[in-house]
Design an enzyme around this catalytic site. Structure first.
Site, PDB file in Angstrom:
ATOM      1  N   PRO A 156      -0.589  -3.437  -0.057  1.00  0.00           N
ATOM      2  CA  PRO A 156      -1.961  -3.556   0.468  1.00  0.00           C
ATOM      3  C   PRO A 156      -3.011  -3.507  -0.644  1.00  0.00           C
ATOM      4  O   PRO A 156      -2.667  -3.343  -1.821  1.00  0.00           O
ATOM      5  CB  PRO A 156      -2.086  -2.322   1.367  1.00  0.00           C
ATOM      6  N   SER A 184       8.008  -9.149  -1.975  1.00  0.00           N
ATOM      7  CA  SER A 184       6.611  -8.801  -1.695  1.00  0.00           C
ATOM      8  C   SER A 184       5.682  -9.697  -2.506  1.00  0.00           C
ATOM      9  O   SER A 184       6.055 -10.183  -3.575  1.00  0.00           O
ATOM     10  CB  SER A 184       6.328  -7.354  -2.120  1.00  0.00           C
ATOM     11  N   GLU A 242       7.592 -15.034  -0.356  1.00  0.00           N
ATOM     12  CA  GLU A 242       7.862 -15.542   0.994  1.00  0.00           C
ATOM     13  C   GLU A 242       6.651 -16.306   1.516  1.00  0.00           C
ATOM     14  O   GLU A 242       5.533 -15.817   1.443  1.00  0.00           O
ATOM     15  CB  GLU A 242       8.200 -14.364   1.918  1.00  0.00           C
ATOM     16  N   PHE A 243       6.902 -17.487   2.061  1.00  0.00           N
ATOM     17  CA  PHE A 243       5.798 -18.317   2.552  1.00  0.00           C
ATOM     18  C   PHE A 243       5.753 -18.396   4.074  1.00  0.00           C
ATOM     19  O   PHE A 243       4.998 -19.195   4.623  1.00  0.00           O
ATOM     20  CB  PHE A 243       5.910 -19.729   1.960  1.00  0.00           C
ATOM     21  N   ALA A 274       4.898 -17.882   7.933  1.00  0.00           N
ATOM     22  CA  ALA A 274       3.664 -17.512   8.634  1.00  0.00           C
ATOM     23  C   ALA A 274       4.063 -16.728   9.876  1.00  0.00           C
ATOM     24  O   ALA A 274       5.010 -17.113  10.578  1.00  0.00           O
ATOM     25  CB  ALA A 274       2.890 -18.761   9.032  1.00  0.00           C
ATOM     26  N   ASN A 283      -1.946 -18.737  -0.939  1.00  0.00           N
ATOM     27  CA  ASN A 283      -2.694 -18.058   0.127  1.00  0.00           C
ATOM     28  C   ASN A 283      -4.197 -18.215  -0.062  1.00  0.00           C
ATOM     29  O   ASN A 283      -4.943 -18.410   0.903  1.00  0.00           O
ATOM     30  CB  ASN A 283      -2.309 -16.576   0.188  1.00  0.00           C
ATOM     31  N   CYS A 293      -2.533 -10.643   5.068  1.00  0.00           N
ATOM     32  CA  CYS A 293      -2.276 -11.251   3.750  1.00  0.00           C
ATOM     33  C   CYS A 293      -3.463 -11.946   3.091  1.00  0.00           C
ATOM     34  O   CYS A 293      -3.761 -11.688   1.922  1.00  0.00           O
ATOM     35  CB  CYS A 293      -1.134 -12.244   3.861  1.00  0.00           C
ATOM     36  N   PHE A 294      -4.126 -12.854   3.808  1.00  0.00           N
ATOM     37  CA  PHE A 294      -5.083 -13.734   3.124  1.00  0.00           C
ATOM     38  C   PHE A 294      -6.142 -12.951   2.359  1.00  0.00           C
ATOM     39  O   PHE A 294      -6.361 -13.187   1.177  1.00  0.00           O
ATOM     40  CB  PHE A 294      -5.759 -14.678   4.120  1.00  0.00           C
ATOM     41  N   PHE A 306      -4.086 -11.019  15.572  1.00  0.00           N
ATOM     42  CA  PHE A 306      -4.870 -11.782  14.607  1.00  0.00           C
ATOM     43  C   PHE A 306      -4.665 -13.285  14.750  1.00  0.00           C
ATOM     44  O   PHE A 306      -5.475 -14.077  14.289  1.00  0.00           O
ATOM     45  CB  PHE A 306      -4.612 -11.294  13.176  1.00  0.00           C
TER      46      PHE A 306
HETATM   47  P1  NAD Z   1       5.090  -4.254   6.405  1.00  0.00           P
HETATM   48  O1  NAD Z   1       4.110  -3.177   6.157  1.00  0.00           O
HETATM   49  O2  NAD Z   1       5.269  -4.806   7.780  1.00  0.00           O
HETATM   50  O3  NAD Z   1       6.546  -3.767   5.936  1.00  0.00           O
HETATM   51  C1  NAD Z   1       6.793  -3.075   4.767  1.00  0.00           C
HETATM   52  C2  NAD Z   1       7.852  -2.009   5.069  1.00  0.00           C
HETATM   53  O4  NAD Z   1       8.280  -1.437   3.847  1.00  0.00           O
HETATM   54  C3  NAD Z   1       7.335  -0.855   5.930  1.00  0.00           C
HETATM   55  O5  NAD Z   1       8.131  -0.759   7.103  1.00  0.00           O
HETATM   56  C4  NAD Z   1       7.503   0.376   5.042  1.00  0.00           C
HETATM   57  O6  NAD Z   1       7.887   1.540   5.754  1.00  0.00           O
HETATM   58  C5  NAD Z   1       8.602  -0.083   4.097  1.00  0.00           C
HETATM   59  N1  NAD Z   1       8.632   0.650   2.829  1.00  0.00           N
HETATM   60  C6  NAD Z   1       7.616   0.881   1.970  1.00  0.00           C
HETATM   61  N2  NAD Z   1       8.060   1.576   0.905  1.00  0.00           N
HETATM   62  C7  NAD Z   1       9.379   1.804   1.098  1.00  0.00           C
HETATM   63  C8  NAD Z   1      10.385   2.461   0.347  1.00  0.00           C
HETATM   64  N3  NAD Z   1      10.121   3.033  -0.833  1.00  0.00           N
HETATM   65  N4  NAD Z   1      11.636   2.515   0.852  1.00  0.00           N
HETATM   66  C9  NAD Z   1      11.916   1.951   2.044  1.00  0.00           C
HETATM   67  N5  NAD Z   1      11.011   1.293   2.793  1.00  0.00           N
HETATM   68  C10 NAD Z   1       9.750   1.215   2.324  1.00  0.00           C
HETATM   69  O7  NAD Z   1       4.727  -5.418   5.386  1.00  0.00           O
HETATM   70  P2  NAD Z   1       5.048  -6.993   5.553  1.00  0.00           P
HETATM   71  O8  NAD Z   1       4.023  -7.652   6.377  1.00  0.00           O
HETATM   72  O9  NAD Z   1       6.491  -7.170   5.878  1.00  0.00           O
HETATM   73  O10 NAD Z   1       4.795  -7.468   4.053  1.00  0.00           O
HETATM   74  C11 NAD Z   1       5.682  -7.141   3.014  1.00  0.00           C
HETATM   75  C12 NAD Z   1       5.303  -7.937   1.797  1.00  0.00           C
HETATM   76  O11 NAD Z   1       5.452  -9.338   2.069  1.00  0.00           O
HETATM   77  C13 NAD Z   1       3.848  -7.758   1.353  1.00  0.00           C
HETATM   78  O12 NAD Z   1       3.808  -7.806  -0.036  1.00  0.00           O
HETATM   79  C14 NAD Z   1       3.158  -8.981   1.935  1.00  0.00           C
HETATM   80  O13 NAD Z   1       2.038  -9.346   1.178  1.00  0.00           O
HETATM   81  C15 NAD Z   1       4.222 -10.031   1.820  1.00  0.00           C
HETATM   82  N6  NAD Z   1       4.119 -11.130   2.770  1.00  0.00           N
HETATM   83  C16 NAD Z   1       3.767 -10.878   4.063  1.00  0.00           C
HETATM   84  C17 NAD Z   1       3.710 -11.933   4.960  1.00  0.00           C
HETATM   85  C18 NAD Z   1       3.316 -11.694   6.390  1.00  0.00           C
HETATM   86  O14 NAD Z   1       3.062 -12.669   7.082  1.00  0.00           O
HETATM   87  N7  NAD Z   1       3.271 -10.473   6.865  1.00  0.00           N
HETATM   88  C19 NAD Z   1       4.026 -13.244   4.554  1.00  0.00           C
HETATM   89  C20 NAD Z   1       4.412 -13.448   3.248  1.00  0.00           C
HETATM   90  C21 NAD Z   1       4.458 -12.383   2.364  1.00  0.00           C
END
Ligand code: NAD
Length: 520
Positions: free
Chosen positions: A115, A153, A183-184, A186, A246, A298-299, A360
């Site tokens: 974040p 990430s 990861e791309f 959506a 993004n 993300c954005f 969202f």
């Molecule tokens: P999220 O918050 O849904 O999931 C992250 C998970 O990681 C959480 O459940 C958290 O408990 C776990 N975590 C954190 N630290 C940990 C640790 N030390 N050990 C074990 N578990 C741990 O986040 P997300 O939406 O899945 O996004 C993850 C990454 O992917 C981010 O960097 C985001 O920018 C990127 N991303 C997200 C999207 C999207 O659409 N959500 C798309 C592409 C990329």
């Protein structure tokens, strides 16, 4: 080239869960374990009700996580077309035992949250790499020597160097290859995107070990992705590509929204303008829909990260350029709320405002950085009697909990009976007696066939001389038979002096059988 037998994905979120599920689904020979330190999330992944809603996710889980029995099916190609499907053992697992699962893997995905930093140096702009750091320390301590670590990430450019430094510090003398594989996907189309990606990006160091690790990861994806779509590049290009992609997607939304503001003052129609712009093959037609602006986790954070990166590299002009994308996004939202208040004679006191859609965007239950939150916040400043919320996928108690958490610092009484906010589990009660209905998420349920049904409702209501308006930046309900698609069309489509009659709506749907606006 190594070949991976066992994958561990650290982070069972919106990215880790679906990505690991699809990799396991497509590679029955690989054991895939998703770990998270949050036990409730893991429990949900192991249950019939995964913690996130994604179309197709349950089907993938059913095969990879639960396995399949041997079956014989006959297709419609005649008597010779009987197909035997072999038994498939489960190869997708979920666990909270982070260290153990990391220690058993030869490929480790880092899919933790990244974040925006909330305090300290870079607050409100820089990426908070705390979760990445902590997970990397655990990997350093637990991983097998030679395991390959993959940044899934989204991270600032040059994070792989930080990861290497942490590994060297906590596990000196042991070599781990680091890859970047952003990861791309959506949200809302995650499974479709994962099964049929535009491209897979793998960044590695350009040493022979780095290239071999990249090739091995490529082999994992090549079981279902055309190898021509799997790009291998240097690791910094890969990290930066995700931020740039993004930022440019969000930029298109802000660009068309800026044009929508001009349209509203000139009589041009932003839908027509967007359609005509999009036919230029150099521009393309996607991401050109005017609306409330971008939301989601993300954005905004990724643009902020790019701005911070640019400024920390001494490139203030680059930072200023991308800052404008965020400014325009905020402008669009406040413009919309001003419009609502203006149309309700400049005051919300004593009035009920209904909000249809809180996620969202459509087809997800994710509410992070949802435009609806901003709209609620701005509406509250005008002291409405009630803000009534309904979303087809978000649990009412989750919405209440989130709003209370987000508004805790204000000290306001938020929820009914003491405060103005009520969250409903059906749209009819939410809209009943509302002075305005704001459609804030473009759920299909709020479009067709609801449209036709509500037209007759509006007609009925007109004779009742009640007051209501339907305002939508995405696709609202118009008494003139057209969808209210954009803010610039609101002038002609705003419903004055009508009311959504709950009774008529409900009986109308009941006679049809299924209720498209119902929760499912
Ligand atoms: P999220 O918050 O849904 O999931 C992250 C998970 O990681 C959480 O459940 C958290 O408990 C776990 N975590 C954190 N630290 C940990 C640790 N030390 N050990 C074990 N578990 C741990 O986040 P997300 O939406 O899945 O996004 C993850 C990454 O992917 C981010 O960097 C985001 O920018 C990127 N991303 C997200 C999207 C999207 O659409 N959500 C798309 C592409 C990329």
């Amino acid at each position: 080239t190594p070949s991976f037998q066992s994958i561990c994905c650290v982070g069972a979120g919106y990215v880790g869960g679906p990505t690991a599920a699809v990799i396991a689904f497509q590679n029955p020979q690989i054991r895939v374990t998703v770990v998270d330190k949050d036990p409730s999330r893991i429990r949900k992944w192991m249950s019939k009700h995964p913690p996130i809603h994604e179309p197709g996710l349950r089907d993938v889980l059913r095969v990879a996580r639960d396995g399949t029995r041997a079956t014989t099916v006959s297709t419609d190609q005649g008597p010779d077309s009987i197909v035997s499907l072999p038994e498939r053992l489960p190869n997708l697992f979920f666990s909270t035992d982070v260290e153990k699962c990391i220690s058993e893997a030869d490929l480790i995905f880092l899919s933790v949250n990244t974040p925006t930093k909330l305090s300290g140096i870079g607050a409100g702009a820089a990426t908070d790499l705390f979760a990445v750091e902590l997970a990397t320390q655990t990997i350093a301590e637990a991983a097998r020597p030679g395991a390959v670590i993959v940044e899934k990430s989204t991270v600032p450019c040059r994070t792989a160097k930080r990861i290497r430094d942490i590994l060297d510090l906590y596990r000196p003398g042991v070599s781990f290859e680091i890859l970047s594989n952003p990861e791309f996907l959506a949200e809302g189309t995650a499974i479709k995107d994962l099964l049929n990606p535009d491209r897979i990006l793998i960044g590695s160091s350009q040493t022979s070990e780095g290239l071999a690790a990249a090739q091995a990861l490529k082999n994992v994806y090549a079981t279902w992705v055309d190898p021509a779509k799997i790009l291998t590049v240097n690791i910094w290009s890969s990290e930066l590509t995700k931020l740039a992609a993004n930022a440019m997607l969000a930029q298109r939304i802000s660009s068309i929204n800026s044009i929508s503001a001009v349209c509203e003052r000139t009589g041009a129609n932003v839908d027509e303008v967007a359609r005509c712009i999009g036919l230029d093959s150099r521009l393309g037609s996607k991401f050109l829909k005017a609306g409330l602006g971008f939301g989601g986790s993300c954005f905004k954070k990724d643009i902020l990260s790019l701005i911070y990166l640019s400024r920390s590299l001494g490139l203030d002009e680059v930072g200023d350029y991308w800052q404008q994308v965020i400014t325009m996004n905020e402008f669009q939202r406040s413009r919309f709320v001003s419009r609502v208040v203006c149309d309700l004679n400049g005051t919300l006191v004593g009035k009920k405002v209904a909000i249809l859609g809180y996620a969202f965007k459509k087809n997800t239950s994710d509410t992070r950085e949802s435009p609806a939150i901003d709209v609620v916040k701005q509406l509250l400043a005008d002291r409405p009697a009630e803000v009534a919320i309904f979303d087809p996928r978000c649990n009412p108690s989750d919405i209440k909990e989130e709003l209370q958490r987000l508004f805790a610092a204000t000290g306001l009484q938020l929820l009914k009976p003491d405060g103005p906010i009520e969250v409903y589990n059906n749209p009819y009660d939410a809209c009943n007696n509302a002075s305005a209905t704001l459609i804030l998420t473009e759920w299909d349920q709020f479009r067709y066939p609801a449209l036709r049904r509500t037209e007759s409702v509006f007609e009925t209501a007109r004779s009742e001389r009640a007051q209501a308006k339907s305002l939508s930046p995405h696709g609202g309900l118009s008494p003139h038979g057209g969808l209210v698609r954009t803010m610039s069309e609101l002038d002609i489509a705003t419903l004055r002096h009508h009311m959504l009659s709950t009774k008529t709506l409900v009986s109308d749907y009941e006679s049809e059988g299924a209720d498209p606006l119902d929760r499912y």
